[in-house]
Design a protein around this motif. Sequence first.
Motif, PDB file in Angstrom:
ATOM      1  N   ILE A   3       0.859  -0.943   0.066  1.00  0.00           N
ATOM      2  CA  ILE A   3      -0.034  -0.244   0.073  1.00  0.00           C
ATOM      3  C   ILE A   3       0.870   1.164   0.121  1.00  0.00           C
ATOM      4  O   ILE A   3       1.885   1.196   0.958  1.00  0.00           O
ATOM      5  CB  ILE A   3      -0.999  -0.246   1.255  1.00  0.00           C
ATOM      6  CG1 ILE A   3      -1.229  -1.113   1.257  1.00  0.00           C
ATOM      7  CG2 ILE A   3      -1.936   1.567   1.143  1.00  0.00           C
ATOM      8  CD1 ILE A   3      -2.684  -1.126   2.275  1.00  0.00           C
ATOM      9  N   ILE A   5       0.439   4.905   0.720  1.00  0.00           N
ATOM     10  CA  ILE A   5      -0.218   6.628   0.917  1.00  0.00           C
ATOM     11  C   ILE A   5       0.557   7.333   1.029  1.00  0.00           C
ATOM     12  O   ILE A   5       1.733   8.355   0.743  1.00  0.00           O
ATOM     13  CB  ILE A   5      -0.348   6.447   2.551  1.00  0.00           C
ATOM     14  CG1 ILE A   5      -1.113   5.325   3.009  1.00  0.00           C
ATOM     15  CG2 ILE A   5      -1.830   7.728   2.850  1.00  0.00           C
ATOM     16  CD1 ILE A   5      -1.110   4.819   4.395  1.00  0.00           C
ATOM     17  N   GLY A  13      -3.369  10.479   6.451  1.00  0.00           N
ATOM     18  CA  GLY A  13      -2.684   9.760   6.203  1.00  0.00           C
ATOM     19  C   GLY A  13      -1.915   9.150   7.130  1.00  0.00           C
ATOM     20  O   GLY A  13      -1.847   7.971   7.316  1.00  0.00           O
ATOM     21  N   LEU A  16      -3.929   7.148   8.664  1.00  0.00           N
ATOM     22  CA  LEU A  16      -4.866   5.532   7.509  1.00  0.00           C
ATOM     23  C   LEU A  16      -3.789   4.748   8.290  1.00  0.00           C
ATOM     24  O   LEU A  16      -3.573   3.454   7.939  1.00  0.00           O
ATOM     25  CB  LEU A  16      -5.320   6.046   6.336  1.00  0.00           C
ATOM     26  CG  LEU A  16      -5.201   4.998   5.581  1.00  0.00           C
ATOM     27  CD1 LEU A  16      -6.669   3.974   5.638  1.00  0.00           C
ATOM     28  CD2 LEU A  16      -4.938   6.265   3.815  1.00  0.00           C
ATOM     29  N   TYR A  77      -3.627   5.157  -1.964  1.00  0.00           N
ATOM     30  CA  TYR A  77      -3.979   6.249  -1.333  1.00  0.00           C
ATOM     31  C   TYR A  77      -3.855   7.810  -1.706  1.00  0.00           C
ATOM     32  O   TYR A  77      -2.285   7.422  -1.643  1.00  0.00           O
ATOM     33  CB  TYR A  77      -3.977   6.226   0.074  1.00  0.00           C
ATOM     34  CG  TYR A  77      -5.478   5.469   0.286  1.00  0.00           C
ATOM     35  CD1 TYR A  77      -6.447   5.107   0.584  1.00  0.00           C
ATOM     36  CD2 TYR A  77      -4.265   3.885   0.677  1.00  0.00           C
ATOM     37  CE1 TYR A  77      -7.879   4.628   1.456  1.00  0.00           C
ATOM     38  CE2 TYR A  77      -5.978   3.107   0.801  1.00  0.00           C
ATOM     39  CZ  TYR A  77      -6.540   3.330   1.511  1.00  0.00           C
ATOM     40  OH  TYR A  77      -7.510   2.153   1.943  1.00  0.00           O
ATOM     41  N   LEU A  79      -4.323  11.176  -1.223  1.00  0.00           N
ATOM     42  CA  LEU A  79      -4.897  11.962  -0.555  1.00  0.00           C
ATOM     43  C   LEU A  79      -3.798  13.560  -0.296  1.00  0.00           C
ATOM     44  O   LEU A  79      -4.252  14.504  -0.532  1.00  0.00           O
ATOM     45  CB  LEU A  79      -3.926  11.969   0.822  1.00  0.00           C
ATOM     46  CG  LEU A  79      -4.874  10.422   1.593  1.00  0.00           C
ATOM     47  CD1 LEU A  79      -4.492  10.010   3.234  1.00  0.00           C
ATOM     48  CD2 LEU A  79      -6.098   9.832   1.174  1.00  0.00           C
ATOM     49  N   VAL A 119      -7.650   4.817  -4.366  1.00  0.00           N
ATOM     50  CA  VAL A 119      -8.450   5.732  -3.125  1.00  0.00           C
ATOM     51  C   VAL A 119      -8.041   7.824  -3.688  1.00  0.00           C
ATOM     52  O   VAL A 119      -6.522   7.613  -3.078  1.00  0.00           O
ATOM     53  CB  VAL A 119      -8.262   5.132  -1.906  1.00  0.00           C
ATOM     54  CG1 VAL A 119      -9.877   5.704  -1.220  1.00  0.00           C
ATOM     55  CG2 VAL A 119      -8.455   4.074  -2.634  1.00  0.00           C
ATOM     56  N   THR A 121      -8.611  11.314  -2.886  1.00  0.00           N
ATOM     57  CA  THR A 121      -9.948  12.329  -1.546  1.00  0.00           C
ATOM     58  C   THR A 121     -10.247  13.228  -2.480  1.00  0.00           C
ATOM     59  O   THR A 121      -9.418  14.448  -2.793  1.00  0.00           O
ATOM     60  CB  THR A 121      -9.198  12.281  -0.740  1.00  0.00           C
ATOM     61  OG1 THR A 121      -7.402  12.992  -0.727  1.00  0.00           O
ATOM     62  CG2 THR A 121      -9.574  10.740   0.423  1.00  0.00           C
ATOM     63  N   LEU A 227     -12.012   5.291   4.090  1.00  0.00           N
ATOM     64  CA  LEU A 227     -10.900   5.657   3.153  1.00  0.00           C
ATOM     65  C   LEU A 227     -10.530   3.898   2.504  1.00  0.00           C
ATOM     66  O   LEU A 227     -10.822   3.187   2.017  1.00  0.00           O
ATOM     67  CB  LEU A 227      -9.953   5.919   3.741  1.00  0.00           C
ATOM     68  CG  LEU A 227      -9.723   7.690   3.281  1.00  0.00           C
ATOM     69  CD1 LEU A 227      -9.233   8.276   3.577  1.00  0.00           C
ATOM     70  CD2 LEU A 227     -10.083   7.887   2.244  1.00  0.00           C
ATOM     71  N   ALA A 231     -11.263   1.211   0.100  1.00  0.00           N
ATOM     72  CA  ALA A 231     -10.658   0.362  -0.911  1.00  0.00           C
ATOM     73  C   ALA A 231     -11.044  -1.201  -1.154  1.00  0.00           C
ATOM     74  O   ALA A 231     -11.089  -1.425  -2.226  1.00  0.00           O
ATOM     75  CB  ALA A 231      -8.975   0.448  -0.021  1.00  0.00           C
TER      76      ALA A 231
END
Length: 322
Positions: A3, A5, A13, A16, A77, A79, A119, A121, A227, A231
């Motif tokens: 993953i 971020i 962040g 998460l 992600y 963000l 994902v 935002t 979030l 996902a």
Amino acid sequence: MNILIIGGGGVIGQKLGRALAARGELRGKVISGITLADIVDPARIPGSAVPVKTVVCNIADPASVAKCVTADVDVIYLLAAVVSAHAEEDLDAGLSINMMGTLNVLQHARALGTRPVLVFTSSIAVNGGEVPQPFTDYTGLNPQTSYGAQKAIGELLVTDFSRRGLIDGRGFRLPTISIRPGKPNRAASGFMSSIFREPLQGRTANCPVSSDFNHYYLSPRKCVENLIKGAELPAEALGLNRCMPMPGRVWTIRQMIDAMTAVAGSGPARLISWEKQPGLDLILDGWRMDIRADKAESLGLEADASFEDNIRYFLEDDLPGA
């Protein structure tokens, strides 16, 4: 399951990253690694059983993006953003980060050829103006700020790249996240955290709007939960429209202060002053708050039950021992 971020140094962040590390799995697979990327080196996550590394990444620079969007990444992600008031003050910064930076990440995700889950935002700032309320999942985008326009462009790109099968994207329009811990940022909505965060720590804060000003809110805890759920949604559940509002609740400033008083007593509210902030009305006047997140709610995403919960979550998660 690896993953990435992007924006991993920010409040959401960081939260998460910690939540995913504690969870240990996503989309039915064990998380083998988490990378936190940001414009400055993000804080580490201590004591994690999942390997977590940090990298510096400037999404405005394609070469920098290429160093973190690598072939082993399964979920991204996105963000990172220049926030609302900053984007309004500095058009070029907003275009560079919010528009071109988003495109850079999408292009590098596309180049992987693995169709990673992405994902994104977005923001409720994509709505506004003369579009009739309520705003639903299928209301046309009509942003009234540069930030909103840049986020709307990102939404269209996420949907189009997904339609083409280049990524498996999904975007969520975040409500104002309150209460944010840490230092104030340059978001126009920043006072909606500071008027609670500071008084709950015995410090003064100013509210630049009237007590009947209403807005659409969500706690950091619920945002992170959503979030993660977002996902995990299968592509077929998302349909043709990949971006949607995240569930939130509408409260007035007075209702929120009353909630703080119900949880923490009357002392914090007495530390709030009420003085207008020059220029803020130009941004706030474009905001509209009758938002219906029916699609996200049907997919299992949730709003807070009350603003008292937002206060309790802040005390539990960010002010231990308060």
